[in-house]
Write an enzyme that holds these catalytic residues in place. Sequence first.
Site, mmCIF file in Angstrom:
data_model
loop_
_atom_site.group_PDB
_atom_site.id
_atom_site.type_symbol
_atom_site.label_atom_id
_atom_site.label_comp_id
_atom_site.label_asym_id
_atom_site.label_seq_id
_atom_site.Cartn_x
_atom_site.Cartn_y
_atom_site.Cartn_z
ATOM 1 N N GLY A 70 -7.256 16.819 -26.398
ATOM 2 C CA GLY A 70 -7.954 17.934 -27.155
ATOM 3 C C GLY A 70 -10.138 17.445 -26.827
ATOM 4 O O GLY A 70 -10.281 15.974 -26.594
ATOM 5 N N GLU A 86 -8.841 21.508 -21.698
ATOM 6 C CA GLU A 86 -8.505 19.712 -22.555
ATOM 7 C C GLU A 86 -7.623 19.048 -22.664
ATOM 8 O O GLU A 86 -6.914 17.936 -22.237
ATOM 9 C CB GLU A 86 -9.876 19.638 -24.289
ATOM 10 C CG GLU A 86 -11.197 19.446 -23.578
ATOM 11 C CD GLU A 86 -11.490 18.532 -23.352
ATOM 12 O OE1 GLU A 86 -10.825 17.614 -22.893
ATOM 13 O OE2 GLU A 86 -13.129 19.406 -23.626
ATOM 14 N N GLU A 90 -6.908 15.968 -19.665
ATOM 15 C CA GLU A 90 -6.457 15.213 -20.487
ATOM 16 C C GLU A 90 -4.961 14.633 -19.961
ATOM 17 O O GLU A 90 -4.248 12.941 -20.612
ATOM 18 C CB GLU A 90 -6.459 14.825 -21.738
ATOM 19 C CG GLU A 90 -8.065 14.678 -22.391
ATOM 20 C CD GLU A 90 -8.048 14.741 -23.821
ATOM 21 O OE1 GLU A 90 -9.265 14.760 -23.880
ATOM 22 O OE2 GLU A 90 -7.227 14.513 -24.084
ATOM 23 N N PRO A 107 -16.617 17.407 -45.966
ATOM 24 C CA PRO A 107 -18.251 17.653 -45.887
ATOM 25 C C PRO A 107 -18.907 16.124 -45.941
ATOM 26 O O PRO A 107 -17.969 15.318 -45.787
ATOM 27 C CB PRO A 107 -17.676 17.641 -47.932
ATOM 28 C CG PRO A 107 -16.436 18.196 -47.584
ATOM 29 C CD PRO A 107 -15.878 16.807 -46.706
ATOM 30 N N GLU A 134 -3.096 5.704 -21.205
ATOM 31 C CA GLU A 134 -2.067 5.721 -21.065
ATOM 32 C C GLU A 134 -2.069 7.106 -22.546
ATOM 33 O O GLU A 134 -2.667 7.780 -22.604
ATOM 34 C CB GLU A 134 -0.325 5.283 -21.560
ATOM 35 C CG GLU A 134 -1.037 4.373 -22.383
ATOM 36 C CD GLU A 134 0.179 3.891 -23.455
ATOM 37 O OE1 GLU A 134 1.289 4.182 -22.902
ATOM 38 O OE2 GLU A 134 -0.828 2.945 -23.780
#
Length: 169
Positions: A70, A86, A90, A107, A134
């Site tokens: 991601g 993504e 990846e 927060p 990897e």
Amino acid sequence: MAALAFCPRDGTRLVQTRIDGRDRPTCPVCGFAEFMFVQIGANTIVERDGGVLLVRLNYGPRDGHWALPGGLVENDETIEEAARRETTEETGFTVALDGLLSTWMRPGFPILVVIYRAHIISGTLRVAPDEASEAAFFPKEKLPPLEELAWPSTAHGLDAWRAYEPPRP
Ligand SMILES: [Zn+2]
């Protein structure tokens, strides 16, 4: 973060207006009001044969740690598109999303992480050499230990995955 001076939608000079108990820069033209700004991270839980796909980062402060596939959402794409893009960048896999699994936010830490379940449509495992050393599938009972996970959101996503039960027909 410094307050905005101009409306990000139409460029109008913002004026202070009290909304929800706080004075906020607000656009008199379109009604935009400044609340918090966050980056959005889009992650996938890609499951195959009972295992979840993790990538081992090889850059930055989390070098050597395992993360979900991601990254951050760009201005010109949806969160779902970012999650698929993504994941392919990846891991080499083209994936389809199967639904929202969970979100993570804390927060004072301006990032919202959105985690989807996904499955592989095509492709073979191939990591981006400038991002990961990897990638591998881990069964639920053999996940990397907490201290080897890259981010709090990684641990949160894996917890949500382990707790997930598909809806009954
Ligand atoms: Zn405006």
